[in-house]
Design a protein around this motif. Structure first.
Motif, PDB file in Angstrom:
ATOM      1  N   GLU A  98       0.957  -0.649   0.015  1.00  0.00           N
ATOM      2  CA  GLU A  98       0.023   0.040   0.310  1.00  0.00           C
ATOM      3  C   GLU A  98       1.039   1.018   0.388  1.00  0.00           C
ATOM      4  N   THR A  99       0.594   2.082  -0.816  1.00  0.00           N
ATOM      5  CA  THR A  99       1.236   3.165  -1.071  1.00  0.00           C
ATOM      6  C   THR A  99       0.339   4.511  -1.589  1.00  0.00           C
ATOM      7  N   LYS A 100       0.484   5.945  -1.009  1.00  0.00           N
ATOM      8  CA  LYS A 100      -0.258   6.590  -1.875  1.00  0.00           C
ATOM      9  C   LYS A 100       0.226   7.175  -3.527  1.00  0.00           C
ATOM     10  N   ALA A 101      -1.129   7.092  -3.671  1.00  0.00           N
ATOM     11  CA  ALA A 101      -1.512   6.951  -5.154  1.00  0.00           C
ATOM     12  C   ALA A 101      -0.700   8.268  -5.475  1.00  0.00           C
ATOM     13  N   THR A 102      -0.968   9.818  -5.373  1.00  0.00           N
ATOM     14  CA  THR A 102      -0.323  11.297  -5.556  1.00  0.00           C
ATOM     15  C   THR A 102       1.598  11.306  -5.013  1.00  0.00           C
ATOM     16  N   GLU A 103       2.221  10.322  -3.643  1.00  0.00           N
ATOM     17  CA  GLU A 103       3.490  10.446  -3.948  1.00  0.00           C
ATOM     18  C   GLU A 103       3.710   9.165  -5.467  1.00  0.00           C
ATOM     19  N   PHE A 104       3.157   8.646  -5.373  1.00  0.00           N
ATOM     20  CA  PHE A 104       3.741   7.310  -6.261  1.00  0.00           C
ATOM     21  C   PHE A 104       3.995   7.842  -7.743  1.00  0.00           C
ATOM     22  N   ILE A 105       2.475   8.294  -7.896  1.00  0.00           N
ATOM     23  CA  ILE A 105       2.814   8.897  -9.957  1.00  0.00           C
ATOM     24  C   ILE A 105       4.568   9.774  -9.669  1.00  0.00           C
ATOM     25  N   ASP A 106       4.235  10.792  -8.677  1.00  0.00           N
ATOM     26  CA  ASP A 106       5.088  11.934  -8.155  1.00  0.00           C
ATOM     27  C   ASP A 106       6.464  11.293  -8.815  1.00  0.00           C
ATOM     28  N   LEU A 133      -2.333   7.624 -18.455  1.00  0.00           N
ATOM     29  CA  LEU A 133      -2.260   6.551 -17.903  1.00  0.00           C
ATOM     30  C   LEU A 133      -1.545   6.505 -16.314  1.00  0.00           C
ATOM     31  N   LYS A 134      -1.225   7.629 -15.983  1.00  0.00           N
ATOM     32  CA  LYS A 134      -0.425   7.929 -14.099  1.00  0.00           C
ATOM     33  C   LYS A 134       0.676   6.834 -14.701  1.00  0.00           C
ATOM     34  N   GLY A 135       1.616   6.815 -15.434  1.00  0.00           N
ATOM     35  CA  GLY A 135       2.387   5.757 -15.275  1.00  0.00           C
ATOM     36  C   GLY A 135       3.392   5.881 -16.203  1.00  0.00           C
ATOM     37  N   ILE A 136       4.221   4.726 -16.333  1.00  0.00           N
ATOM     38  CA  ILE A 136       5.728   4.843 -17.299  1.00  0.00           C
ATOM     39  C   ILE A 136       6.127   3.292 -17.967  1.00  0.00           C
ATOM     40  N   THR A 137       5.827   3.848 -19.326  1.00  0.00           N
ATOM     41  CA  THR A 137       6.094   2.907 -20.119  1.00  0.00           C
ATOM     42  C   THR A 137       7.285   2.595 -20.714  1.00  0.00           C
ATOM     43  N   PHE A 138       8.458   1.136 -20.205  1.00  0.00           N
ATOM     44  CA  PHE A 138       9.199   1.148 -20.332  1.00  0.00           C
ATOM     45  C   PHE A 138       9.547   0.395 -21.414  1.00  0.00           C
ATOM     46  N   GLY A 148       6.588  -2.311 -25.245  1.00  0.00           N
ATOM     47  CA  GLY A 148       7.249  -1.693 -23.372  1.00  0.00           C
ATOM     48  C   GLY A 148       6.729  -2.672 -22.982  1.00  0.00           C
ATOM     49  N   TRP A 149       7.111  -2.184 -21.571  1.00  0.00           N
ATOM     50  CA  TRP A 149       5.721  -2.477 -20.409  1.00  0.00           C
ATOM     51  C   TRP A 149       6.303  -0.908 -19.678  1.00  0.00           C
ATOM     52  N   THR A 150       4.278  -1.498 -19.177  1.00  0.00           N
ATOM     53  CA  THR A 150       3.656  -0.251 -18.820  1.00  0.00           C
ATOM     54  C   THR A 150       3.723  -0.509 -17.248  1.00  0.00           C
ATOM     55  N   LEU A 151       4.227   0.258 -16.084  1.00  0.00           N
ATOM     56  CA  LEU A 151       3.467  -0.093 -14.334  1.00  0.00           C
ATOM     57  C   LEU A 151       2.844   1.302 -15.077  1.00  0.00           C
ATOM     58  N   ALA A 152       1.472   1.336 -14.566  1.00  0.00           N
ATOM     59  CA  ALA A 152       1.048   2.288 -14.049  1.00  0.00           C
ATOM     60  C   ALA A 152      -0.507   2.386 -13.357  1.00  0.00           C
ATOM     61  N   ILE A 153      -0.673   2.744 -13.159  1.00  0.00           N
ATOM     62  CA  ILE A 153      -2.178   3.680 -11.715  1.00  0.00           C
ATOM     63  C   ILE A 153      -3.256   2.885 -12.563  1.00  0.00           C
ATOM     64  N   THR A 154      -3.565   3.425 -14.006  1.00  0.00           N
ATOM     65  CA  THR A 154      -4.239   2.423 -14.691  1.00  0.00           C
ATOM     66  C   THR A 154      -3.883   1.191 -15.743  1.00  0.00           C
ATOM     67  N   ASP A 155      -2.864   0.591 -15.256  1.00  0.00           N
ATOM     68  CA  ASP A 155      -2.151  -0.566 -15.905  1.00  0.00           C
ATOM     69  C   ASP A 155      -1.422  -1.029 -15.147  1.00  0.00           C
ATOM     70  N   GLY A 156      -1.794  -2.251 -14.077  1.00  0.00           N
ATOM     71  CA  GLY A 156      -1.003  -2.519 -13.628  1.00  0.00           C
ATOM     72  C   GLY A 156      -0.952  -2.519 -11.526  1.00  0.00           C
ATOM     73  N   PHE A 157      -1.752  -1.133 -11.402  1.00  0.00           N
ATOM     74  CA  PHE A 157      -1.770  -1.073 -10.154  1.00  0.00           C
ATOM     75  C   PHE A 157      -3.569  -0.815  -9.985  1.00  0.00           C
ATOM     76  N   THR A 158      -3.856  -1.084  -8.189  1.00  0.00           N
ATOM     77  CA  THR A 158      -5.675  -1.413  -8.159  1.00  0.00           C
ATOM     78  C   THR A 158      -5.638   0.160  -6.910  1.00  0.00           C
ATOM     79  N   LYS A 159      -5.632   0.948  -7.200  1.00  0.00           N
ATOM     80  CA  LYS A 159      -5.867   2.192  -6.458  1.00  0.00           C
ATOM     81  C   LYS A 159      -7.256   1.771  -5.615  1.00  0.00           C
ATOM     82  N   LEU A 160      -7.132   2.121  -4.532  1.00  0.00           N
ATOM     83  CA  LEU A 160      -8.509   2.227  -3.879  1.00  0.00           C
ATOM     84  C   LEU A 160      -8.633   2.940  -3.451  1.00  0.00           C
TER      85      LEU A 160
END
Length: 195
Positions: A98-106, A133-138, A148-160
């Motif tokens: 569990e991580t704060k979404a706003t901090e993670f995006i920054d 996406l609120k994330g990165i594609t590498f 590419g490989w995506t790590l994003a709030i809308t792809d790979g994570f669940t926002k509570l």
């Protein structure tokens, strides 16, 4: 042990006669091992002494990909030609606690900027932050999927509901593990792990 695995590449044979395989691994501090042959049969093996095996491996992979080979995966390959996929033997996964979404995006934005400011002696690693996406594609030729490989709030994570995100997934490429390790150094201790 990762030194037991070959990076396996495949291409179509000339004239449509099936496919052929080419595999490479760093087999010692000053050597690489290459296997090649028709798919499904015993492969020929060549051990090549070299001063910089990791760089030589990357150069040879780039050459094969420009010749039409595509990445299949990491495999153990016996002398008789039997192949065992790495994911069948040792499944690796990553997990974000569990991580704060706003901090993670920054953190993701800064991580992408830092990656793109670096120069690399092998293939170029690129990181594109996408605000939608609120994330990165590498992207890294031969070391990540072609799209590419995506790590994003809308792809790979669940926002509570409380603004917290969690996530996780499989690791199929060694570069994914390096990216996870780099990102983990920017987060709270043990927030992002890979096993």
């Amino acid at each position: 042990m990762s030194g037991d695995y070959y990076s396996l590449y495949r291409c179509n044979s000339a004239g449509g006669n099936g496919t052929k395989d080419w595999a490479i691994k760093v087999s010692g501090t000053n050597e690489i091992t290459v296997k090649h042959g028709k798919t499904g049969v015993k492969m020929r093996t060549i051990i090549i002494p070299i001063e910089s095996p990791a760089l030589e491996k990357a150069d040879r992979i780039a050459g094969k990909m420009s010749d039409g080979y595509w990445y299949v995966g990491e495999f153990k390959i016996t002398d008789t030609g039997k192949m065992t996929a790495k994911e069948d033997e040792e499944k690796q996964v990553w997990n974000l606690a569990e991580t704060k979404a706003t901090e993670f995006i920054d953190i993701l934005k800064q991580f992408a900027d830092d990656i793109n400011e670096q120069s690399y002696t092998f293939h170029t690693l690129e990181a594109e932050f996408d605000p939608n996406l609120k994330g990165i594609t590498f992207r890294c030729d031969a070391y990540l999927p072609s799209q590419g490989w995506t790590l994003a709030i809308t792809d790979g994570f669940t926002k509570l509901d409380n603004g917290i995100i969690v996530g996780g997934g499989d690791i199929h490429y060694p570069m994914q593990l390096l990216i996870i390790a780099g990102l983990a150094t920017r987060l709270d201790k043990d927030a992002l792990t890979a096993i």
